[in-house]
Design a protein around this motif. Structure first.
Motif, PDB file in Angstrom:
ATOM      1  N   MET A   1       0.852  -1.176   0.000  1.00 36.20           N
ATOM      2  CA  MET A   1       0.000   0.000   0.000  1.00 36.20           C
ATOM      3  C   MET A   1       0.899   1.241   0.000  1.00 36.20           C
ATOM      4  O   MET A   1       1.845   1.318   0.760  1.00 36.20           O
ATOM      5  CB  MET A   1      -0.884  -0.028   1.250  1.00 36.20           C
ATOM      6  N   GLU A   2       0.550   2.190  -0.838  1.00 37.02           N
ATOM      7  CA  GLU A   2       1.312   3.428  -0.927  1.00 37.02           C
ATOM      8  C   GLU A   2       1.072   4.293   0.294  1.00 37.02           C
ATOM      9  O   GLU A   2      -0.038   4.369   0.824  1.00 37.02           O
ATOM     10  CB  GLU A   2       0.888   4.197  -2.186  1.00 37.02           C
ATOM     11  N   GLU A   3       2.134   4.972   0.725  1.00 38.28           N
ATOM     12  CA  GLU A   3       2.020   5.869   1.871  1.00 38.28           C
ATOM     13  C   GLU A   3       2.533   7.248   1.497  1.00 38.28           C
ATOM     14  O   GLU A   3       3.491   7.393   0.752  1.00 38.28           O
ATOM     15  CB  GLU A   3       2.836   5.336   3.053  1.00 38.28           C
ATOM     16  N   ILE A   4       1.860   8.259   2.021  1.00 35.41           N
ATOM     17  CA  ILE A   4       2.276   9.648   1.863  1.00 35.41           C
ATOM     18  C   ILE A   4       2.428  10.222   3.265  1.00 35.41           C
ATOM     19  O   ILE A   4       1.468  10.277   4.036  1.00 35.41           O
ATOM     20  CB  ILE A   4       1.248  10.473   1.058  1.00 35.41           C
ATOM     21  N   ALA A   5       3.640  10.630   3.601  1.00 43.45           N
ATOM     22  CA  ALA A   5       3.953  11.191   4.919  1.00 43.45           C
ATOM     23  C   ALA A   5       3.544  10.228   6.030  1.00 43.45           C
ATOM     24  O   ALA A   5       3.032  10.641   7.070  1.00 43.45           O
ATOM     25  CB  ALA A   5       3.293  12.549   5.102  1.00 43.45           C
ATOM     26  N   GLY A   6       3.724   8.950   5.797  1.00 41.20           N
ATOM     27  CA  GLY A   6       3.442   7.961   6.833  1.00 41.20           C
ATOM     28  C   GLY A   6       1.986   7.572   6.954  1.00 41.20           C
ATOM     29  O   GLY A   6       1.619   6.817   7.846  1.00 41.20           O
ATOM     30  N   VAL A   7       1.128   8.090   6.087  1.00 42.51           N
ATOM     31  CA  VAL A   7      -0.296   7.762   6.137  1.00 42.51           C
ATOM     32  C   VAL A   7      -0.636   6.955   4.887  1.00 42.51           C
ATOM     33  O   VAL A   7      -0.342   7.373   3.771  1.00 42.51           O
ATOM     34  CB  VAL A   7      -1.163   9.043   6.195  1.00 42.51           C
ATOM     35  N   ALA A   8      -1.267   5.821   5.068  1.00 45.90           N
ATOM     36  CA  ALA A   8      -1.651   4.993   3.933  1.00 45.90           C
ATOM     37  C   ALA A   8      -2.756   5.688   3.152  1.00 45.90           C
ATOM     38  O   ALA A   8      -3.665   6.294   3.729  1.00 45.90           O
ATOM     39  CB  ALA A   8      -2.119   3.631   4.414  1.00 45.90           C
ATOM     40  N   ILE A   9      -2.680   5.626   1.833  1.00 42.57           N
ATOM     41  CA  ILE A   9      -3.669   6.290   0.977  1.00 42.57           C
ATOM     42  C   ILE A   9      -5.058   5.718   1.230  1.00 42.57           C
ATOM     43  O   ILE A   9      -6.045   6.448   1.242  1.00 42.57           O
ATOM     44  CB  ILE A   9      -3.272   6.155  -0.503  1.00 42.57           C
ATOM     45  N   ALA A  10      -5.147   4.439   1.458  1.00 41.94           N
ATOM     46  CA  ALA A  10      -6.446   3.819   1.692  1.00 41.94           C
ATOM     47  C   ALA A  10      -7.089   4.341   2.975  1.00 41.94           C
ATOM     48  O   ALA A  10      -8.312   4.390   3.082  1.00 41.94           O
ATOM     49  CB  ALA A  10      -6.300   2.308   1.764  1.00 41.94           C
ATOM     50  N   ASP A  11      -6.297   4.774   3.943  1.00 44.49           N
ATOM     51  CA  ASP A  11      -6.838   5.289   5.202  1.00 44.49           C
ATOM     52  C   ASP A  11      -7.412   6.701   5.047  1.00 44.49           C
ATOM     53  O   ASP A  11      -8.190   7.139   5.886  1.00 44.49           O
ATOM     54  CB  ASP A  11      -5.751   5.312   6.280  1.00 44.49           C
ATOM     55  N   LEU A  12      -7.028   7.404   4.000  1.00 40.97           N
ATOM     56  CA  LEU A  12      -7.502   8.782   3.829  1.00 40.97           C
ATOM     57  C   LEU A  12      -8.970   8.834   3.431  1.00 40.97           C
ATOM     58  O   LEU A  12      -9.696   9.706   3.871  1.00 40.97           O
ATOM     59  CB  LEU A  12      -6.660   9.504   2.773  1.00 40.97           C
ATOM     60  N   GLY A  13      -9.369   7.980   2.556  1.00 39.39           N
ATOM     61  CA  GLY A  13     -10.735   8.022   2.056  1.00 39.39           C
ATOM     62  C   GLY A  13     -10.877   9.088   0.985  1.00 39.39           C
ATOM     63  O   GLY A  13      -9.935   9.789   0.630  1.00 39.39           O
ATOM     64  N   LEU A  14     -12.077   9.242   0.481  1.00 37.92           N
ATOM     65  CA  LEU A  14     -12.346  10.190  -0.599  1.00 37.92           C
ATOM     66  C   LEU A  14     -12.136  11.627  -0.146  1.00 37.92           C
ATOM     67  O   LEU A  14     -11.495  12.417  -0.835  1.00 37.92           O
ATOM     68  CB  LEU A  14     -13.771   9.989  -1.123  1.00 37.92           C
ATOM     69  N   SER A  15     -12.655  11.989   1.010  1.00 37.81           N
ATOM     70  CA  SER A  15     -12.506  13.371   1.476  1.00 37.81           C
ATOM     71  C   SER A  15     -11.042  13.676   1.788  1.00 37.81           C
ATOM     72  O   SER A  15     -10.567  14.799   1.561  1.00 37.81           O
ATOM     73  CB  SER A  15     -13.382  13.614   2.706  1.00 37.81           C
ATOM     74  N   GLY A  16     -10.308  12.703   2.277  1.00 34.34           N
ATOM     75  CA  GLY A  16      -8.891  12.917   2.550  1.00 34.34           C
ATOM     76  C   GLY A  16      -8.093  13.126   1.280  1.00 34.34           C
ATOM     77  O   GLY A  16      -7.214  13.989   1.228  1.00 34.34           O
ATOM     78  N   LEU A  17      -8.396  12.337   0.252  1.00 31.76           N
ATOM     79  CA  LEU A  17      -7.712  12.503  -1.026  1.00 31.76           C
ATOM     80  C   LEU A  17      -8.053  13.840  -1.670  1.00 31.76           C
ATOM     81  O   LEU A  17      -7.187  14.504  -2.236  1.00 31.76           O
ATOM     82  CB  LEU A  17      -8.067  11.357  -1.972  1.00 31.76           C
ATOM     83  N   LEU A  18      -9.318  14.243  -1.567  1.00 34.50           N
ATOM     84  CA  LEU A  18      -9.717  15.542  -2.100  1.00 34.50           C
ATOM     85  C   LEU A  18      -9.010  16.666  -1.355  1.00 34.50           C
ATOM     86  O   LEU A  18      -8.525  17.631  -1.963  1.00 34.50           O
ATOM     87  CB  LEU A  18     -11.240  15.701  -2.018  1.00 34.50           C
ATOM     88  N   SER A  19      -8.937  16.536  -0.034  1.00 37.94           N
ATOM     89  CA  SER A  19      -8.234  17.547   0.768  1.00 37.94           C
ATOM     90  C   SER A  19      -6.757  17.602   0.402  1.00 37.94           C
ATOM     91  O   SER A  19      -6.168  18.681   0.307  1.00 37.94           O
ATOM     92  CB  SER A  19      -8.376  17.242   2.256  1.00 37.94           C
ATOM     93  N   LEU A  20      -6.155  16.435   0.197  1.00 36.96           N
ATOM     94  CA  LEU A  20      -4.755  16.385  -0.200  1.00 36.96           C
ATOM     95  C   LEU A  20      -4.541  17.060  -1.546  1.00 36.96           C
ATOM     96  O   LEU A  20      -3.590  17.827  -1.727  1.00 36.96           O
ATOM     97  CB  LEU A  20      -4.278  14.930  -0.254  1.00 36.96           C
ATOM     98  N   ALA A  21      -5.430  16.807  -2.493  1.00 36.16           N
ATOM     99  CA  ALA A  21      -5.328  17.437  -3.811  1.00 36.16           C
ATOM    100  C   ALA A  21      -5.463  18.950  -3.706  1.00 36.16           C
ATOM    101  O   ALA A  21      -4.705  19.704  -4.341  1.00 36.16           O
ATOM    102  CB  ALA A  21      -6.386  16.872  -4.753  1.00 36.16           C
ATOM    103  N   VAL A  22      -6.405  19.428  -2.889  1.00 32.96           N
ATOM    104  CA  VAL A  22      -6.591  20.871  -2.709  1.00 32.96           C
ATOM    105  C   VAL A  22      -5.350  21.480  -2.069  1.00 32.96           C
ATOM    106  O   VAL A  22      -4.879  22.545  -2.486  1.00 32.96           O
ATOM    107  CB  VAL A  22      -7.860  21.160  -1.862  1.00 32.96           C
ATOM    108  N   LEU A  23      -4.788  20.813  -1.077  1.00 31.06           N
ATOM    109  CA  LEU A  23      -3.571  21.319  -0.435  1.00 31.06           C
ATOM    110  C   LEU A  23      -2.408  21.374  -1.420  1.00 31.06           C
ATOM    111  O   LEU A  23      -1.636  22.345  -1.427  1.00 31.06           O
ATOM    112  CB  LEU A  23      -3.205  20.453   0.773  1.00 31.06           C
ATOM    113  N   LEU A  24      -2.274  20.353  -2.249  1.00 27.33           N
ATOM    114  CA  LEU A  24      -1.211  20.360  -3.248  1.00 27.33           C
ATOM    115  C   LEU A  24      -1.390  21.499  -4.247  1.00 27.33           C
ATOM    116  O   LEU A  24      -0.426  22.150  -4.645  1.00 27.33           O
ATOM    117  CB  LEU A  24      -1.152  19.019  -3.976  1.00 27.33           C
ATOM    118  N   ILE A  25      -2.631  21.744  -4.660  1.00 27.01           N
ATOM    119  CA  ILE A  25      -2.905  22.831  -5.601  1.00 27.01           C
ATOM    120  C   ILE A  25      -2.579  24.172  -4.953  1.00 27.01           C
ATOM    121  O   ILE A  25      -1.925  25.032  -5.554  1.00 27.01           O
ATOM    122  CB  ILE A  25      -4.366  22.789  -6.088  1.00 27.01           C
TER     123      ILE A  25
END
Length: 88
Positions: A1-25
């Motif tokens: 499983m891929e991890e970003i900053a020690g957090v597994a992507i699967a643990d983020l969920g849809l809202s977490g991934l969206l938040s991550l994308a917004v933060l990156l933008i």
């Protein structure tokens, strides 16, 4: 499983991934390729224009420097000619 900053992507969920994308933008870490290419092209146009202006300035200076030296020499000769002669 891929991890970003020690957090597994699967643990983020849809809202977490969206938040991550917004933060990156917002942080500038995620921009569209077309926007990046446009920005790079504009910067290159600006660099090209500045180089053109620098070349023009250099050529003008090359023409003006000899004239300035001639003027300075002429002014020195005029100043020496107007000085009183000593011992006369």
């Amino acid at each position: 499983m891929e991890e970003i900053a020690g957090v597994a992507i699967a643990d983020l969920g849809l809202s977490g991934l969206l938040s991550l994308a917004v933060l990156l933008i917002l942080a500038g870490g995620l921009i569209p390729r077309t926007l990046h290419r446009t920005i790079v092209a504009l910067q290159q146009q600006r660099i090209d224009k500045l180089e053109e202006l620098l070349d023009k300035r250099d050529s003008q200076l090359d023409r003006l420097i000899p004239a300035a030296e001639t003027s300075a020499d002429a002014l020195e000769k005029i100043q020496r000619a107007g000085e009183p002669v000593e011992g006369g």
